[in-house]
Design an enzyme around this catalytic site. Structure first.
Site, PDB file in Angstrom:
ATOM      1  N   VAL A 179      30.291  16.119   1.357  1.00 40.24           N
ATOM      2  CA  VAL A 179      31.108  16.864   3.116  1.00 40.24           C
ATOM      3  C   VAL A 179      32.839  16.610   2.807  1.00 40.24           C
ATOM      4  O   VAL A 179      33.245  15.951   2.126  1.00 40.24           O
ATOM      5  CB  VAL A 179      30.570  15.276   4.395  1.00 40.24           C
ATOM      6  CG1 VAL A 179      28.642  15.524   4.491  1.00 40.24           C
ATOM      7  CG2 VAL A 179      30.566  13.920   4.139  1.00 40.24           C
ATOM      8  N   ASP A 222      28.211   6.378  -2.771  1.00 35.05           N
ATOM      9  CA  ASP A 222      27.399   7.469  -3.258  1.00 35.05           C
ATOM     10  C   ASP A 222      26.481   6.758  -4.359  1.00 35.05           C
ATOM     11  O   ASP A 222      25.861   6.039  -3.390  1.00 35.05           O
ATOM     12  CB  ASP A 222      28.426   8.506  -3.591  1.00 35.05           C
ATOM     13  CG  ASP A 222      27.570  10.338  -3.766  1.00 35.05           C
ATOM     14  OD1 ASP A 222      26.819  10.066  -3.265  1.00 35.05           O
ATOM     15  OD2 ASP A 222      28.180  10.713  -5.201  1.00 35.05           O
ATOM     16  N   ASP A 235      35.415   4.889   2.330  1.00 32.86           N
ATOM     17  CA  ASP A 235      34.837   5.888   2.583  1.00 32.86           C
ATOM     18  C   ASP A 235      33.550   6.231   3.018  1.00 32.86           C
ATOM     19  O   ASP A 235      32.898   6.913   4.260  1.00 32.86           O
ATOM     20  CB  ASP A 235      35.714   7.442   2.859  1.00 32.86           C
ATOM     21  CG  ASP A 235      35.783   7.783   1.428  1.00 32.86           C
ATOM     22  OD1 ASP A 235      35.340   7.280   0.298  1.00 32.86           O
ATOM     23  OD2 ASP A 235      36.492   9.241   0.740  1.00 32.86           O
TER      24      ASP A 235
END
Ligand code: IMP
Ligand code: MG
Length: 172
Positions: A150, A100, A97
């Site tokens: 988010v 990071d 997804d």
């Protein structure tokens, strides 16, 4: 959870996923793909993405968990669910997804490399390059975003918000 604003609309997501699928189709002509979905976040993206890919493929799921606070990655990764099948000699596309710090995928790629796949590439919907702690460049990414937290399109905040059809920044 309070949302700050929508940063990627449903229409923009669908358009970008179609482009990514077309690119992957081109890159894997005459090959069979083995798509690994990293649970739970990538489930929504992966199910859209595979329907935009026009080469024969199989899917499987892995679940990883990092120890530590919910919005921070500690780098210590635990495998909660492994693949059902062997991947030796297969062309692997890991679907995430968001990348990071990169710590989760670095651990995962080391783990998968030991199994001697024919090739190993990373496809992530979102990328937060400014947060990277280890060098890791996704082979495919949907959107690079700035450093805000988010939710939506599979991504969660304490397990909430995965069902939103858009990507939104959380008010913190
Ligand atoms: P890292 O690349 O190892 O730091 O961790 C990536 C994982 O952290 C992703 O798979 C997500 O589960 C989670 N994550 C990182 N940033 C966000 C975010 O903005 N929203 C939701 N989950 C995130
Ligand atoms: Mg995740």
């Amino acid at each position: 959870m309070e949302l700050d604003r929508i940063i990627i609309t449903e229409e923009a997501i669908q358009k970008r996923v179609a482009e990514m699928g077309a690119q992957i189709t081109l890159d894997y002509q005459d090959k069979d793909l083995f798509v690994i979905c990293i649970l739970k976040g990538a489930a929504v993206f992966m199910s859209d993405l595979i329907r935009q890919i026009r080469v024969p493929l199989e899917i499987d799921f892995m679940s990883l968990s990092s120890y530590g606070a919910s919005t921070k990655t500690s780098g210590v990764v635990r495998m909660l669910r492994d693949l059902d099948t062997e991947i030796t000699g297969r062309h692997i596309l890991v679907v995430e997804d968001i990348v990071d710090t990169g710590l989760t995928l670095t651990y995962l790629c080391e783990n998968l490399t030991v199994r001697k796949p024919a090739s190993l590439k990373i496809c992530t919907f979102l990328d937060k390059p400014s947060r990277r702690k280890v060098e890791l460049t996704p082979d495919y990414f949907g959107y690079a975003i700035e450093d805000f937290f988010v939710v939506g399109y599979g991504l969660d905040y304490n397990e909430k918000g995965r069902e939103y059809p858009y990507i939104a920044a959380v008010k913190q």
